[in-house]
Design a protein around this motif. Structure first.
Motif, PDB file in Angstrom:
ATOM      1  N   GLU A  91       0.840  -1.216   0.000  1.00  0.00           N
ATOM      2  CA  GLU A  91       0.000   0.000   0.000  1.00  0.00           C
ATOM      3  C   GLU A  91       0.871   1.262   0.000  1.00  0.00           C
ATOM      4  O   GLU A  91       0.576   2.251  -0.667  1.00  0.00           O
ATOM      5  CB  GLU A  91      -0.889   0.027   1.251  1.00  0.00           C
ATOM      6  CG  GLU A  91      -2.218  -0.669   1.100  1.00  0.00           C
ATOM      7  CD  GLU A  91      -2.974  -0.247  -0.154  1.00  0.00           C
ATOM      8  OE1 GLU A  91      -3.252   0.952  -0.306  1.00  0.00           O
ATOM      9  OE2 GLU A  91      -3.284  -1.124  -0.979  1.00  0.00           O
ATOM     10  N   THR A  92       1.971   1.209   0.794  1.00  0.00           N
ATOM     11  CA  THR A  92       2.876   2.368   0.857  1.00  0.00           C
ATOM     12  C   THR A  92       3.453   2.625  -0.533  1.00  0.00           C
ATOM     13  O   THR A  92       3.460   3.764  -1.020  1.00  0.00           O
ATOM     14  CB  THR A  92       4.048   2.095   1.847  1.00  0.00           C
ATOM     15  OG1 THR A  92       3.552   1.488   3.022  1.00  0.00           O
ATOM     16  CG2 THR A  92       4.799   3.355   2.176  1.00  0.00           C
ATOM     17  N   VAL A  93       3.936   1.555  -1.158  1.00  0.00           N
ATOM     18  CA  VAL A  93       4.575   1.716  -2.473  1.00  0.00           C
ATOM     19  C   VAL A  93       3.556   2.252  -3.489  1.00  0.00           C
ATOM     20  O   VAL A  93       3.849   3.176  -4.259  1.00  0.00           O
ATOM     21  CB  VAL A  93       5.190   0.364  -2.942  1.00  0.00           C
ATOM     22  CG1 VAL A  93       5.727   0.476  -4.365  1.00  0.00           C
ATOM     23  CG2 VAL A  93       6.290  -0.081  -1.973  1.00  0.00           C
ATOM     24  N   LYS A  94       2.345   1.708  -3.426  1.00  0.00           N
ATOM     25  CA  LYS A  94       1.290   2.148  -4.364  1.00  0.00           C
ATOM     26  C   LYS A  94       1.007   3.641  -4.187  1.00  0.00           C
ATOM     27  O   LYS A  94       0.871   4.399  -5.152  1.00  0.00           O
ATOM     28  CB  LYS A  94       0.024   1.330  -4.058  1.00  0.00           C
ATOM     29  CG  LYS A  94      -1.032   1.381  -5.128  1.00  0.00           C
ATOM     30  CD  LYS A  94      -2.053   0.289  -4.847  1.00  0.00           C
ATOM     31  CE  LYS A  94      -3.451   0.832  -5.021  1.00  0.00           C
ATOM     32  NZ  LYS A  94      -4.461  -0.001  -4.404  1.00  0.00           N
ATOM     33  N   ALA A  96       4.225  10.066  -7.485  1.00  0.00           N
ATOM     34  CA  ALA A  96       5.246  10.297  -8.520  1.00  0.00           C
ATOM     35  C   ALA A  96       4.576  10.498  -9.874  1.00  0.00           C
ATOM     36  O   ALA A  96       4.964  11.382 -10.652  1.00  0.00           O
ATOM     37  CB  ALA A  96       6.226   9.130  -8.555  1.00  0.00           C
ATOM     38  N   ALA A  97       3.551   9.714 -10.134  1.00  0.00           N
ATOM     39  CA  ALA A  97       2.833   9.849 -11.415  1.00  0.00           C
ATOM     40  C   ALA A  97       2.096  11.185 -11.471  1.00  0.00           C
ATOM     41  O   ALA A  97       1.829  11.718 -12.551  1.00  0.00           O
ATOM     42  CB  ALA A  97       1.848   8.696 -11.576  1.00  0.00           C
ATOM     43  N   VAL A 108       9.255   5.000  -7.041  1.00  0.00           N
ATOM     44  CA  VAL A 108       9.102   6.442  -7.291  1.00  0.00           C
ATOM     45  C   VAL A 108       9.979   6.866  -8.457  1.00  0.00           C
ATOM     46  O   VAL A 108       9.537   7.570  -9.379  1.00  0.00           O
ATOM     47  CB  VAL A 108       9.430   7.246  -6.002  1.00  0.00           C
ATOM     48  CG1 VAL A 108       9.630   8.721  -6.291  1.00  0.00           C
ATOM     49  CG2 VAL A 108       8.320   7.055  -4.975  1.00  0.00           C
ATOM     50  N   LYS A 109      11.230   6.431  -8.459  1.00  0.00           N
ATOM     51  CA  LYS A 109      12.167   6.840  -9.525  1.00  0.00           C
ATOM     52  C   LYS A 109      11.766   6.238 -10.875  1.00  0.00           C
ATOM     53  O   LYS A 109      12.005   6.833 -11.926  1.00  0.00           O
ATOM     54  CB  LYS A 109      13.595   6.418  -9.171  1.00  0.00           C
ATOM     55  CG  LYS A 109      14.129   7.130  -7.938  1.00  0.00           C
ATOM     56  CD  LYS A 109      14.427   8.608  -8.213  1.00  0.00           C
ATOM     57  CE  LYS A 109      14.923   9.318  -6.971  1.00  0.00           C
ATOM     58  NZ  LYS A 109      15.330  10.688  -7.174  1.00  0.00           N
ATOM     59  N   ALA A 111      11.973  13.014 -10.117  1.00  0.00           N
ATOM     60  CA  ALA A 111      11.412  13.431  -8.818  1.00  0.00           C
ATOM     61  C   ALA A 111      12.511  13.480  -7.763  1.00  0.00           C
ATOM     62  O   ALA A 111      13.384  12.623  -7.718  1.00  0.00           O
ATOM     63  CB  ALA A 111      10.329  12.453  -8.377  1.00  0.00           C
ATOM     64  N   VAL A 112      12.466  14.505  -6.939  1.00  0.00           N
ATOM     65  CA  VAL A 112      13.382  14.591  -5.794  1.00  0.00           C
ATOM     66  C   VAL A 112      12.616  13.980  -4.620  1.00  0.00           C
ATOM     67  O   VAL A 112      11.535  14.459  -4.254  1.00  0.00           O
ATOM     68  CB  VAL A 112      13.774  16.057  -5.497  1.00  0.00           C
ATOM     69  CG1 VAL A 112      14.695  16.130  -4.290  1.00  0.00           C
ATOM     70  CG2 VAL A 112      14.422  16.694  -6.728  1.00  0.00           C
TER      71      VAL A 112
END
Ligand SMILES: Cc1cc2nc3c(=O)[nH]c(=O)nc-3n(C[C@H](O)[C@H](O)[C@H](O)COP(=O)(O)O)c2cc1C
Ligand code: SF4
Length: 380
Positions: A40-43, A49-50, A91-92, A98-99
């Protein structure tokens, strides 16, 4: 809506951020066993990021188990950093430019008595909160350094330390901190936590690794930060400005400006219909800090503005104007990041009518306070 100023590039310690949108740190209380990122965190962060914000802060992450305020809070230590790699990689992959900065915290007196250990920097008579010794404080500062180096290994571009909202970092800097020894009393002693932290990380981290600080410009509680002394409550930004300058000198590369306190004045943290002029006060605090430093400054408290129907101007109007006028460098999405992290991309691509604007109902905040996983309760 013209948002040309929000689309201008800016450098953070040599890294280029492609626009002025920042997703602010917002706890989701959804970590997996051991405080590591869940699917869930990654999603959630992949969605951010998107969504196109150039700067993304990962939510308040505890430096150890005892530092937690939330039962499923993220915890990053020297031992579990590999479990954070899927998060930074996601994220990358979604947005290579993205920073991505991780916020580190210790909940201090707000740590849970059920599954963590409340501690404070100064005595709160009758509270039962243990006051740390100088050597206990040194261990905690080392913990922040170790977690920062772990964050670098995990692939974050930097870390931010949280010294706002009543967490342990706030205890250090408040005029209320009159403890003896090297961490209390004078402004120099009350800020030693920050200078020692920065020195410790800079000695070991790569040259490009970003250090950030999230400060409470004005807490609006007696003896709180942004007041002139332990008995005072009137707003006085002398120490706020001094703090920003000290941070820049110590090697902090970006400052995020918040206000209010979870202990007694949460309305100021995230303005709602109960306190709409809080939005404009945030503009002033960020502008005051921005005037004092050359490093980028991030502003907060914009979510109540939404599409402008609240009658005090729209998110996009004030964001662009404040960047244009030099009042702030990045405009933060706090609750708006739960409601629709796609706002940056939608505004930049002339699709403003598709934004799910946050209604500032604070349903998400209620979930957090009741130790449930946090999400937007309006846009599911
Ligand atoms: C549910 C929730 C979780 C939050 N978690 C954090 C956090 O992890 N770290 C932090 O510094 N601020 C946190 N905040 C404060 C936000 O970052 C932000 O400063 C605040 O919501 C005001 O911005 P907004 O008007 O865009 O919501 C949180 C706020 C909410 C409502
Ligand atoms: S729950 Fe309410 S305050 Fe929170 S993000 Fe959704 S609309 Fe905004």
């Amino acid at each position: 809506m013209n948002i040309e100023n929000m689309m201008k590039k800016i450098s953070i310690k040599g890294m280029t951020a492609s626009n002025r949108f920042a997703v602010l740190p917002t706890e989701s209380n959804a970590a997996a066993e051991g405080g590591v990122p869940s699917s869930e965190t990654v999603k959630r962060y992949r969605r951010m990021a998107a969504g196109g914000a150039a700067l993304i802060y990962c939510e308040a992450t505890a430096i150890n188990q005892d530092a937690r305020a939330r039962v499923n809070q993220l915890i990053l230590t020297a031992d579990n950093w590999e479990s954070f790699k899927p998060l930074t990689e996601a994220v990358k992959k979604e947005n290579p430019d993205a920073v991505f900065i991780l916020q580190l915290d210790h909940a201090g007196a707000l740590a849970s008595t059920d599954f963590a250990k409340p501690v404070g920097i100064y005595d709160r008579p009758g509270s039962g909160v243990e006051v740390l010794t100088d050597s206990g404080i040194e261990k905690i500062i080392q913990g922040f350094v170790d977690s920062s180096l772990a964050a670098e290994k995990a692939g974050f571009d930097g870390v931010e330390i949280k010294i706002c909202h009543g967490f342990l970092g706030t205890d250090f800097i408040q005029p209320l901190n009159r403890r003896g020894g090297k961490y209390g009393g004078s402004f120099k002693n009350r800020t030693a936590f920050i200078t020692e932290f920065a020195k410790g990380v800079k000695a070991k981290a790569g040259k490009r690794f970003i250090l950030g600080l999230r400060i409470p410009a004005y807490e609006s509680i007696p003896g709180g930060f942004g007041s002139a002394g332990p008995e005072e409550v009137i707003e006085d930004l002398t120490e706020t400005i001094a703090m920003a300058r000290l941070a820049e000198k110590a090697g902090i590369s970006i400052i995020s400006v918040s206000a209010g306190s979870a202990v007694g004045n949460a309305d100021l943290i995230h303005p709602t219909a109960k306190y709409p002029d809080g939005v404009y006060r945030h503009f002033g605090w960020a502008a005051a800090v921005k005037k004092a430093v050359r490093i980028p400054v991030v502003g907060a408290g914009y979510s109540y503005l939404s599409d402008g129907k609240t009658g005090i101007g729209s998110w996009a109007y004030w964001a662009d104007k404040n960047v244009r006028d030099g009042n702030v460098d990045f405009v933060g999405l706090g609750r708006q990041g739960f409601a629709d992290p796609g706002l940056p991309s939608k505004l930049m691509n002339s699709r403003a009518d598709e934004v799910n604007y946050c209604t500032a109902c604070l349903g998400c905040g209620g979930l957090l306070l009741s130790q449930q996983p946090v999400k937007c309760v309006v846009y599911k």
